[in-house]
Design a protein around this motif. Sequence first.
Motif, PDB file in Angstrom:
ATOM      1  N   ARG A  98      -4.892  -5.859   0.911  1.00 56.87           N
ATOM      2  CA  ARG A  98      -5.007  -5.620   2.349  1.00 56.87           C
ATOM      3  C   ARG A  98      -6.300  -6.224   2.905  1.00 56.87           C
TER       4      ARG A  98
ATOM      5  N   MET B 202       0.833  -1.203   0.000  1.00 54.31           N
ATOM      6  CA  MET B 202       0.000   0.000   0.000  1.00 54.31           C
ATOM      7  C   MET B 202       0.868   1.254   0.000  1.00 54.31           C
TER       8      MET B 202
ATOM      9  N   HIS C 205      -5.286  -2.103  -2.045  1.00 59.33           N
ATOM     10  CA  HIS C 205      -6.401  -2.120  -1.096  1.00 59.33           C
ATOM     11  C   HIS C 205      -7.055  -3.502  -1.052  1.00 59.33           C
TER      12      HIS C 205
END
Length: 163
Positions: A120, A94, A117
Amino acid sequence: MAINTDAPHTTDALGERAALQSTDFGDTQKLLDISDKELKRELNHSPSDTHLVKDEQTEQTVVNVTSEPRSPSRVSFSRASSPTPEEREPCSFMWLAVISCFCLAVPINMFALYFAHMARSMIQANDYDGARRLGRLALLLSIVSIVVGLAIVLYLVMTEYNN
């Protein structure tokens, strides 16, 4: 389950042969009753392993249930895998995707940010294989975005000095 071939047959108006309605369906009904009882037991107990044993003399079904605790990996239907002790959780990259947003390659760095994203969120859902795959894709797109952005900046600087 055996088919009763000794039952008398008749022919209906269309010429098809059909068994008489007085045929005994006792065996089928017994099997359906047993399967309904087993289904209710499984829904009530929801064991991880169920072994069925049928006693031929008494025609009863005995259910042997081993109660093992369910692990989260058995409940999930995804390709979730936990990291082994010698390896750590995958990186979502990120930070690199955010840095690539300052470059001039706008569509590429937005995709890098999106995939970082998603990596994650897959780490939080314990899907480490998918997180590794999307993390690598975010890393690749971030590097391409930075290289393209630097090439655009160098092109603009070189053309400005020539004029």
